[in-house]
Design a protein around this motif. Structure first.
Motif, PDB file in Angstrom:
ATOM      1  N   TYR B  73       0.718  -1.175  -0.020  1.00  0.00           N
ATOM      2  CA  TYR B  73      -0.007  -0.053   0.193  1.00  0.00           C
ATOM      3  C   TYR B  73       0.868   1.297   0.104  1.00  0.00           C
ATOM      4  CZ  TYR B  73      -4.659  -2.352   0.685  1.00  0.00           C
ATOM      5  OH  TYR B  73      -5.756  -2.945   0.573  1.00  0.00           O
ATOM      6  N   ASN B  77       1.036   3.404  -3.276  1.00  0.00           N
ATOM      7  CA  ASN B  77       0.413   4.885  -3.251  1.00  0.00           C
ATOM      8  C   ASN B  77       1.409   6.036  -3.313  1.00  0.00           C
ATOM      9  OD1 ASN B  77      -2.011   4.013  -2.830  1.00  0.00           O
ATOM     10  ND2 ASN B  77      -2.354   4.043  -0.687  1.00  0.00           N
ATOM     11  N   LEU B 140      -5.275   2.220   5.544  1.00  0.00           N
ATOM     12  CA  LEU B 140      -5.021   2.806   4.198  1.00  0.00           C
ATOM     13  C   LEU B 140      -5.946   2.229   3.253  1.00  0.00           C
ATOM     14  CD1 LEU B 140      -1.079   2.323   4.313  1.00  0.00           C
ATOM     15  CD2 LEU B 140      -2.426   4.408   4.753  1.00  0.00           C
ATOM     16  N   ASN B 141      -5.933   2.964   2.013  1.00  0.00           N
ATOM     17  CA  ASN B 141      -6.931   2.654   1.158  1.00  0.00           C
ATOM     18  C   ASN B 141      -5.792   2.651   0.060  1.00  0.00           C
ATOM     19  OD1 ASN B 141      -9.455   2.673   2.366  1.00  0.00           O
ATOM     20  ND2 ASN B 141      -9.430   4.849   2.000  1.00  0.00           N
ATOM     21  N   GLU B 143      -5.443   3.529  -3.043  1.00  0.00           N
ATOM     22  CA  GLU B 143      -5.788   4.729  -4.129  1.00  0.00           C
ATOM     23  C   GLU B 143      -5.312   4.212  -5.540  1.00  0.00           C
ATOM     24  OE1 GLU B 143      -7.220   6.910  -2.551  1.00  0.00           O
ATOM     25  OE2 GLU B 143      -6.639   7.127  -0.586  1.00  0.00           O
ATOM     26  N   TYR B 224      -4.105  -8.225   0.177  1.00  0.00           N
ATOM     27  CA  TYR B 224      -4.573  -6.985   0.371  1.00  0.00           C
ATOM     28  C   TYR B 224      -4.609  -6.164  -0.969  1.00  0.00           C
ATOM     29  CZ  TYR B 224      -4.595  -8.226   5.468  1.00  0.00           C
ATOM     30  OH  TYR B 224      -4.680  -8.681   6.473  1.00  0.00           O
ATOM     31  N   SER B 227      -8.530  -6.798  -1.007  1.00  0.00           N
ATOM     32  CA  SER B 227      -9.447  -6.282  -0.106  1.00  0.00           C
ATOM     33  C   SER B 227      -9.632  -4.705  -0.427  1.00  0.00           C
ATOM     34  CB  SER B 227      -9.100  -6.434   1.150  1.00  0.00           C
ATOM     35  OG  SER B 227      -7.820  -5.935   1.547  1.00  0.00           O
ATOM     36  N   GLN B 229      -8.659  -2.275   1.081  1.00  0.00           N
ATOM     37  CA  GLN B 229      -8.319  -1.369   2.430  1.00  0.00           C
ATOM     38  C   GLN B 229      -7.433  -2.468   3.271  1.00  0.00           C
ATOM     39  OE1 GLN B 229     -11.255  -0.812   5.259  1.00  0.00           O
ATOM     40  NE2 GLN B 229     -10.464   1.453   5.528  1.00  0.00           N
ATOM     41  N   THR B 231      -6.230  -2.563   7.400  1.00  0.00           N
ATOM     42  CA  THR B 231      -6.049  -1.709   8.866  1.00  0.00           C
ATOM     43  C   THR B 231      -5.292  -2.911   9.636  1.00  0.00           C
ATOM     44  OG1 THR B 231      -7.923  -3.285   9.647  1.00  0.00           O
ATOM     45  CG2 THR B 231      -8.641  -1.029   8.372  1.00  0.00           C
TER      46      THR B 231
END
Lengths: 248, 337
Positions: B73, B77, B140-141, B143, B224, B227, B229, B231
């Motif tokens: 992520y 990102n 986190l997303n 993006e 992930y 998914s 997102q 956490t």
């Protein structure tokens, strides 16, 4: 008199566990190339600790270990195996889930430093010499005691040692089996490998070795030819529990 | 003379073929499930390499799975790239973490190592919870997933999960068949004897840990992506290790095939019994207990006993003797033994 560099020099080595009393006390021992040395002593005299220190499993508190003239004191057990020290364990520690063949292959590939094809040939040769020909694919954990002891020896040979440490390899065997192992050890020794053999079966040991060292409370209390050494008053008293025969 | 092809390579080829065919035959829902299956199986294979082959019972495996996910992520990102190339970072960072933690981990043994590594995973979760740079509790997303056309996401997710699974399986098989694998299996039976045979066990353990954590991190990264997102509570969840242990024990710990069969049984159970609610967990638990007591070699052990087959053999066998070659055993001084 030996003019060659000793295969092994244990130089003033002391060893204690934790803060306890010393198990080895400033012990010095020299083993010459091609020598077959027996080590005896009562339980707790430091025999297995001595092997642990020589093979690198136990670091000494003081003193040095020299193999073929090289100081190996700072080296770990695996480096010492690569440097020519092969050993067996008092309680066989076969790689029980592996075959007999694979047990030997580990030693030949790692400590022996052999490539795949050379290792395979060396392993075949040892399997023949140690009586495993035809049973190489057996699972080590399924072997009877005599064969597990034999496997200990075969596996140590696969490391291509210049010095072989045998820790009670005849222990638990019948007299005939012990003599069979002794014959195998003599054969190995005649081919130039120095051997130190710890054994409780004194008659088996004296039938094979050219020199005996007797340990008592972490020190060498006698060292010499088997018959003379066993006859010394100190050995008779400390090891055999007999009163020393006083000179008339 | 025709050389017989090793069963292991035949099986690896078959696995590759099956993985390539799956997208052609599965529905969208089936492909989602297959993606998860690949990820979970890769993690189970990696954990089995540690626990089953080198005796390192790393209950804290979620630390490395979560680290793989978070790394993907953060890297994707930050760079503004599609997430897939960042899987490599998702493998590398957990391996570096494992290397850094190894002096501490290898001071522990058995139950201490199991609990100690669990605590490390918990510490990682708590650290992420209070660190704004990684989204703290909200996570986190992903993006950058918008850079990937929606129609391609599902097939790409599966493709990369399948690649990670195939690499994991191949790497483990090749590793175990090599000289390294010989040392690893020796170490499993006796540390002291392996050392006496010249195996530097600390190095073998470290390389195994790094390999297993890198593979788990890559698998976590793949998971992930699907998914969207991440956490702290999901990434470092102990559910990961519960499922992994269940699969490995069920299939047969200490065999390469074990986790594969364990994963198949796990997914069959889950997909057919999960509607039972708590009943599904009761049945799963009873099955795990039954297998542990009556079938310690797992489902694969039973199959192997019944039909005597080695799908992924790793043992070194005595080969036909080469006649005409004089076998010698010479010591380090060149003496004939």
């Amino acid at each position: 008199m030996h003019s060659l560099t000793p295969s092994l020099l244990v130089d003033s080595v002391s060893k204690s566990y934790g803060g306890g009393p010393p198990v080895l006390k400033n012990l010095t021992l020299e083993v010459h190339p091609g020598e077959l040395l027996g080590v005896i002593g009562p339980n707790g005299s430091g025999k297995t600790t001595l092997f642990g220190v020589i093979a690198g499993q136990l670091p000494p508190n003081s003193g040095r270990i020299l193999v073929n003239g090289q100081d190996v004191t700072a080296l770990g057990a695996s480096e010492r195996a690569k440097g020519g020290i092969g050993r067996t364990f008092q309680v066989p520690q076969s790689f029980s889930d592996m075959t007999v063949y694979e047990n030997l292959l580990v030693g030949a590939r790692y400590a022996g430093g052999l490539g795949k094809n050379e290792a395979v040939e060396a392993v075949y040769s040892i399997l023949d010499k140690t009586g495993f020909d035809g049973r190489a694919e057996m699972r080590a954990g399924d072997l009877p005691l005599l064969d597990r002891k034999r496997l200990e020896l075969a596996r140590a040979l696969a490391t291509r040692p210049s010095l072989l440490l045998l820790d009670e390899i005849a222990g638990g065997l019948t007299d005939d089996e012990a003599m069979e192992i002794a014959g195998l050890i003599k054969e190995v020794n005649t081919q130039g490998i120095a051997v130190i053999w710890i054994e409780h079966l004194v008659h088996v040991l004296t039938s094979a070795v050219s020199r005996i060292v007797v340990l008592g409370e972490g020190k060498i209390i006698a060292d010499g030819a088997p018959q003379e050494t066993m006859a010394t008053p100190a050995v008779r008293q400390i090891y055999l529990g007999m009163e020393p025969e006083l000179d008339a | 003379m025709i050389k017989r092809i090793d069963n292991a390579y035949v099986t690896l080829f078959a696995v590759a073929v099956v993985l390539c065919l799956l997208p052609l035959v599965l529905s969208k829902a089936g492909l989602v499930l297959a993606t998860e299956f690949c990820v979970v199986l890769a993690i189970a294979l990696a954990w089995n390499l540690l626990a089953g082959f080198s005796g390192i019972v790393l209950i804290g495996m979620p630390l490395f799975i979560g680290a793989g996910g978070y790394t993907l992520y953060l890297v994707a990102n930050a760079l503004g790239i599609p997430p897939y190339p960042a899987i490599l970072a998702g493998a590398a960072v957990p391996a570096v973490i494992a290397y850094a933690l190894s002096p501490l981990l290898f001071r522990l043994e058995g139950a201490q190592l199991a609990i100690g590594s669990w605590v490390m995973a918990e510490v990682a979760r708590l650290l992420c919870l209070i660190t704004p740079a990684v989204g703290a509790g909200g996570g986190l997303n992903l993006e950058v997933l918008r850079l990937v056309p929606r129609s391609l996401r599902l097939p790409l997710n599966f493709a990369f999960a399948a690649i990670v699974l195939f690499i994991t399986l191949s790497a483990i098989v090749i590793l175990l068949k090599s000289r390294f694998g010989l040392g690893l299996r020796a170490m499993r039976d006796s540390d002291a004897a392996a050392e006496a045979m010249g195996v530097k066990t600390s190095r073998v353990k470290l390389l195994t840990l790094i390999t297993a954590t890198a593979l788990s991190g890559a698998a976590g990264a793949c998971y992930y992506i699907t998914s969207i997102q991440i956490t702290p509570s999901s990434a470092f969840s102990q559910n990961w290790i519960a499922i992994t242990i269940f699969i490995v024990i069920l299939g047969g710990i200490g065999s390469v095939e074990g986790p594969i069969f364990g994963a198949i049984v796990y997914y069959l159970l889950r997909e057919t019994l999960s509607d039972l609610g708590p009943g599904y967990f009761v049945i799963s638990g009873l099955l795990a207990i039954t297998v542990t007591i009556f079938l310690p070699e797992g489902v694969w052990g039973l199959i192997k006993r019944l039909i005597r087959i080695d799908l992924l053999p790793i043992a070194h066998h005595e080969a036909r003797r080469v006649h005409g070659t004089q076998p010698t055993i010479t010591d380090k001084k060149g003496k004939l033994a």
